[in-house]
Design a protein around this motif. Structure first.
Motif, PDB file in Angstrom:
ATOM      1  N   GLU A  73      63.415  22.188  96.449  1.00  0.00           N
ATOM      2  CA  GLU A  73      64.666  21.798  95.640  1.00  0.00           C
ATOM      3  C   GLU A  73      65.579  22.839  96.062  1.00  0.00           C
ATOM      4  N   SER A  96      66.147  17.933  87.069  1.00  0.00           N
ATOM      5  CA  SER A  96      66.374  19.488  87.167  1.00  0.00           C
ATOM      6  C   SER A  96      65.981  20.351  87.776  1.00  0.00           C
ATOM      7  N   GLN A  98      63.014  23.102  88.239  1.00  0.00           N
ATOM      8  CA  GLN A  98      61.755  23.939  88.279  1.00  0.00           C
ATOM      9  C   GLN A  98      61.423  25.323  88.545  1.00  0.00           C
ATOM     10  N   ASP A 103      67.220  28.366  88.955  1.00  0.00           N
ATOM     11  CA  ASP A 103      67.796  27.859  87.556  1.00  0.00           C
ATOM     12  C   ASP A 103      68.766  28.448  86.865  1.00  0.00           C
ATOM     13  N   SER A 115      65.057  15.333  81.444  1.00  0.00           N
ATOM     14  CA  SER A 115      64.410  15.688  81.967  1.00  0.00           C
ATOM     15  C   SER A 115      63.054  17.093  81.933  1.00  0.00           C
ATOM     16  N   GLY A 116      63.348  17.677  80.724  1.00  0.00           N
ATOM     17  CA  GLY A 116      61.916  18.762  80.124  1.00  0.00           C
ATOM     18  C   GLY A 116      61.103  18.264  79.477  1.00  0.00           C
ATOM     19  N   TYR A 119      59.537  16.342  82.612  1.00  0.00           N
ATOM     20  CA  TYR A 119      59.047  16.777  83.296  1.00  0.00           C
ATOM     21  C   TYR A 119      57.049  17.359  82.872  1.00  0.00           C
ATOM     22  N   ARG A 120      57.131  18.109  81.705  1.00  0.00           N
ATOM     23  CA  ARG A 120      56.094  18.511  80.789  1.00  0.00           C
ATOM     24  C   ARG A 120      54.725  16.522  80.951  1.00  0.00           C
ATOM     25  N   ARG A 123      53.410  16.798  84.455  1.00  0.00           N
ATOM     26  CA  ARG A 123      52.629  17.586  85.030  1.00  0.00           C
ATOM     27  C   ARG A 123      51.194  17.493  83.720  1.00  0.00           C
TER      28      ARG A 123
END
Length: 192
Positions: A73, A96, A98, A103, A115-116, A119-120, A123
């Motif tokens: 990142e 985004s 992580q 941050d 994005s959230g 990502y979840r 994952r």
């Protein structure tokens, strides 16, 4: 310009991230091209990103046939790396950052691309699955494990293509369009 694999089997993918600041240096596309043209493996990528001035914000996921993998990142201000060996045998990247050191280095616009949630989905799917293979990656990208690329039609967003690099078996699978509607095909034109 968002991903590729070179003749040595080094695969690198990128996702763009809304930057807070830009500075002179190499942008995402030029960095990706540099990695694929000049690096032999993940270690070469990590050594290069430590030396090259970065102008934009993005994530890079790099993997090589030895099983080495890294998530980078980076922005014009900072570079954070997570690499193998990992607590879990996978890494995920979306539009985004992580990692906590990153941050404050992105704009809040990432949620315009869900994005959230994306990502979840990745994952959770990869945690549930103890072994990830080319077929499970294709199912994940096709939305069979939850929301990943299935943007609502009224947003004007869509996935243009998806790719799975099976580095152990030296195979590439591509979906030309949104993988929920377009099947993955083994692409024999791209042998490394």
């Amino acid at each position: 310009m968002e991903d590729g694999v070179n003749r040595l089997g080094l695969a690198v993918g990128l996702t763009s991230v809304w930057p807070r600041r830009r500075k002179p240096g190499m942008n995402a596309g030029m960095l990706l091209r540099f990695f694929l043209e000049k690096c032999r493996n993940v270690d070469d990528v990590l050594q290069s990103i430590a030396k090259i001035p970065v102008s934009s914000s993005q994530t890079f996921t790099a993997a090589d046939p030895s099983g080495r993998i890294a998530l980078i990142e980076c922005s014009s201000e900072h570079v954070s790396v997570r690499s193998s060996p990992l607590p879990r045998n996978f890494l995920c990247a979306v539009n985004s950052f992580q990692m906590s050191p990153m941050d404050s280095r992105q704009k809040a616009a990432a949620e315009e691309w869900f994005s959230g949630l994306r990502y979840r989905t990745m994952r959770d799917s990869l945690i549930k699955r103890h072994v990830a293979d080319a077929l499970s990656a294709q199912k994940l990208l096709s939305g069979k494990e939850g929301f990943l690329c299935q943007y609502p039609p009224n947003t004007g967003k869509d996935t243009v293509w998806s790719v799975v690099y099976d580095l152990a078996n030296r195979k590439i699978y591509r979906a030309e369009g949104n993988p929920q509607r377009c099947p993955f095909r083994h692409d024999q034109r791209f042998l490394f």
